[in-house]
Design a protein around this motif. Structure first.
Motif, mmCIF file in Angstrom:
data_model
loop_
_atom_site.group_PDB
_atom_site.id
_atom_site.type_symbol
_atom_site.label_atom_id
_atom_site.label_comp_id
_atom_site.label_asym_id
_atom_site.label_seq_id
_atom_site.Cartn_x
_atom_site.Cartn_y
_atom_site.Cartn_z
ATOM 1 N N GLY A 116 0.822 -1.195 0.000
ATOM 2 C CA GLY A 116 0.000 0.000 0.000
ATOM 3 C C GLY A 116 0.861 1.252 0.000
ATOM 4 N N GLU A 117 0.583 2.160 0.937
ATOM 5 C CA GLU A 117 1.331 3.408 1.026
ATOM 6 C C GLU A 117 2.655 3.250 1.779
ATOM 7 N N GLN A 118 2.836 2.095 2.388
ATOM 8 C CA GLN A 118 4.033 1.864 3.196
ATOM 9 C C GLN A 118 5.257 1.651 2.318
ATOM 10 N N ARG A 119 6.322 2.379 2.611
ATOM 11 C CA ARG A 119 7.566 2.187 1.878
ATOM 12 C C ARG A 119 8.413 1.133 2.576
ATOM 13 N N LEU A 120 9.065 0.312 1.779
ATOM 14 C CA LEU A 120 9.837 -0.796 2.308
ATOM 15 C C LEU A 120 11.317 -0.628 1.990
ATOM 16 N N LEU A 121 12.159 -1.154 2.882
ATOM 17 C CA LEU A 121 13.594 -1.221 2.631
ATOM 18 C C LEU A 121 13.868 -2.445 1.774
ATOM 19 N N THR A 122 14.362 -2.211 0.578
ATOM 20 C CA THR A 122 14.500 -3.271 -0.407
ATOM 21 C C THR A 122 15.944 -3.383 -0.876
ATOM 22 N N PRO A 123 16.493 -4.608 -0.971
ATOM 23 C CA PRO A 123 17.843 -4.761 -1.522
ATOM 24 C C PRO A 123 17.927 -4.115 -2.900
ATOM 25 N N VAL A 124 18.937 -3.299 -3.115
ATOM 26 C CA VAL A 124 19.029 -2.548 -4.357
ATOM 27 C C VAL A 124 19.156 -3.479 -5.560
ATOM 28 N N ARG A 125 19.675 -4.696 -5.349
ATOM 29 C CA ARG A 125 19.831 -5.616 -6.486
ATOM 30 C C ARG A 125 18.481 -6.025 -7.085
ATOM 31 N N GLU A 126 17.395 -5.854 -6.335
ATOM 32 C CA GLU A 126 16.075 -6.208 -6.879
ATOM 33 C C GLU A 126 15.649 -5.267 -7.991
ATOM 34 N N PHE A 127 16.310 -4.128 -8.105
ATOM 35 C CA PHE A 127 15.930 -3.152 -9.119
ATOM 36 C C PHE A 127 16.804 -3.230 -10.370
ATOM 37 N N VAL A 128 17.697 -4.212 -10.425
ATOM 38 C CA VAL A 128 18.552 -4.364 -11.603
ATOM 39 C C VAL A 128 17.696 -4.625 -12.833
ATOM 40 N N ASP A 129 17.844 -3.770 -13.845
ATOM 41 C CA ASP A 129 17.075 -3.936 -15.084
ATOM 42 C C ASP A 129 17.961 -3.931 -16.324
ATOM 43 N N GLY A 130 19.276 -3.799 -16.121
ATOM 44 C CA GLY A 130 20.203 -3.805 -17.240
ATOM 45 C C GLY A 130 20.306 -2.486 -17.979
ATOM 46 N N VAL A 131 19.509 -1.482 -17.554
ATOM 47 C CA VAL A 131 19.531 -0.181 -18.232
ATOM 48 C C VAL A 131 19.822 0.939 -17.232
ATOM 49 N N ASN A 132 18.901 1.133 -16.299
ATOM 50 C CA ASN A 132 19.063 2.192 -15.302
ATOM 51 C C ASN A 132 19.775 1.707 -14.040
ATOM 52 N N VAL A 133 19.647 0.435 -13.765
ATOM 53 C CA VAL A 133 20.324 -0.177 -12.627
ATOM 54 C C VAL A 133 21.034 -1.416 -13.159
ATOM 55 N N ILE A 134 22.357 -1.421 -13.088
ATOM 56 C CA ILE A 134 23.116 -2.493 -13.724
ATOM 57 C C ILE A 134 24.107 -3.103 -12.742
ATOM 58 N N GLU A 135 24.513 -4.317 -13.027
ATOM 59 C CA GLU A 135 25.592 -4.944 -12.283
ATOM 60 C C GLU A 135 26.929 -4.585 -12.925
ATOM 61 N N VAL A 136 27.926 -4.336 -12.091
ATOM 62 C CA VAL A 136 29.286 -4.094 -12.581
ATOM 63 C C VAL A 136 30.235 -4.978 -11.790
ATOM 64 N N VAL A 137 31.231 -5.511 -12.479
ATOM 65 C CA VAL A 137 32.177 -6.425 -11.825
ATOM 66 C C VAL A 137 33.611 -6.003 -12.152
ATOM 67 N N PRO A 138 34.107 -4.944 -11.511
ATOM 68 C CA PRO A 138 35.492 -4.521 -11.747
ATOM 69 C C PRO A 138 36.465 -5.651 -11.425
ATOM 70 N N PRO A 139 37.550 -5.779 -12.182
ATOM 71 C CA PRO A 139 38.523 -6.849 -11.944
ATOM 72 C C PRO A 139 39.498 -6.536 -10.808
ATOM 73 N N THR A 140 39.512 -5.284 -10.357
ATOM 74 C CA THR A 140 40.450 -4.876 -9.309
ATOM 75 C C THR A 140 39.716 -4.689 -7.984
ATOM 76 N N PRO A 141 40.440 -4.706 -6.864
ATOM 77 C CA PRO A 141 39.789 -4.580 -5.551
ATOM 78 C C PRO A 141 39.023 -3.271 -5.392
ATOM 79 N N VAL A 142 37.889 -3.361 -4.723
ATOM 80 C CA VAL A 142 37.047 -2.205 -4.416
ATOM 81 C C VAL A 142 36.794 -2.202 -2.914
ATOM 82 N N ARG A 143 36.961 -1.049 -2.271
ATOM 83 C CA ARG A 143 36.686 -0.973 -0.833
ATOM 84 C C ARG A 143 35.234 -0.577 -0.624
#
Length: 276
Positions: free
Chosen positions: A178-205
């Motif tokens: 309904g009107e309630q907003r939920l805390l949702t894992p951001v990966r659920e919004f991956v659509d390949g256009v506006n929200v994408i996965e990235v896998v850099p080959p080097t370490p990321v902090r």
């Protein structure tokens, strides 16, 4: 937990770099891990079972008496631990009363703006180094393009880790929430256009942090949650691993000390809600 470094000679207003303040502790992987039992060799002493993967974690926190704790330790690279260190990539701007501050520059004791309008004190910040493209322990990052969730949300592209949650209800749950907003894992919004996965080959902090209460804060213009392990986070691990996890949080003596969630969390489409 690990080497405990008291920083007693800092003056008010002094800043420090978390990694620079760390003392290195010589360890033999898995040797002193409470709750971890080394794999015994087979009867012929040849084919030992694979060992639990480990990761180095760094923590800076305020103790209950207001003193500063800084520590570094190795612990299992399992969801319970990983989720506490893998929400925000280096460079993510966090809204504070003094303006936007890069997450790597936040220090225990700093005030952070919350969605309620009342700033809250940062009491814990953790970080670790991840290699997103590592074939053995792949940890894809999520990149959100500007204005994906509305004007200025985010204001520029935003890179997040696998444990990041956004205060935004997914389409599949809108009729139920309904009107309630939920805390949702951001990966659920991956659509390949506006929200994408990235896998850099080097370490990321990657970083995550706790305030003196669970809250939603502005990260790059998006409302996102501070760290909270969730009510069921430790139910599937041994008591020793649970105690080791809580030992990373100087103010936590029991899981209930994390307090209530600021908003309900969306049930995940697959896997349990506390895995990253």
């Amino acid at each position: 937990m690990g080497a405990d470094t008291d920083v007693t000679n800092l003056n008010k207003g002094d800043r420090m770099t978390l990694t620079a303040a760390m003392g290195q502790r010589p360890t033999t992987p898995n040797a002193n891990l409470r709750g971890y039992t080394p794999s015994a060799p087979s009867a012929r002493g040849v084919n030992a079972a694979p060992q639990m993967p480990m990761r180095s974690y760094e923590v800076a926190a305020l103790r209950a008496d207001g003193s500063l704790y800084i520590g570094q330790d190795k612990a299992p690279a399992i969801p319970l631990f990983e989720s506490a260190f893998s929400a925000f990539a280096r460079g993510t701007l966090i809204a504070t009363p003094q303006g936007d501050v890069a997450i790597e520059d936040l220090q225990p004791g700093d005030m952070v703006n919350t969605s309620t309008g009342e700033p809250a004190r940062l009491i814990w910040i953790g970080s670790s180094s991840f290699v997103p493209a590592d074939a053995g322990r792949r940890v894809p990052l999520i990149r959100i393009m500007p204005d994906t969730f509305g004007q200025g949300r985010p204001s520029s592209f935003l890179t997040l880790g696998p444990s990041a949650r956004i205060l935004h209800t997914p389409h599949r749950l809108r009729s139920e929430a309904g009107e309630q907003r939920l805390l949702t894992p951001v990966r659920e919004f991956v659509d390949g256009v506006n929200v994408i996965e990235v896998v850099p080959p080097t370490p990321v902090r990657l970083f995550h942090f706790c305030l003196d209460r669970h809250a939603t804060i502005s990260a790059g213009g998006i409302e996102m949650e501070t760290f909270h392990p969730g009510a069921n986070a430790t139910k599937s691990v041994s008591h020793n691993l649970r105690d080791r996890f809580m030992g990373m949080f100087p103010r936590i003596g029991h899981m209930t000390d994390f307090g209530p969630l600021a908003h309900p969390r969306a049930a995940e489409a697959s896997t349990n809600a506390d895995a990253i």
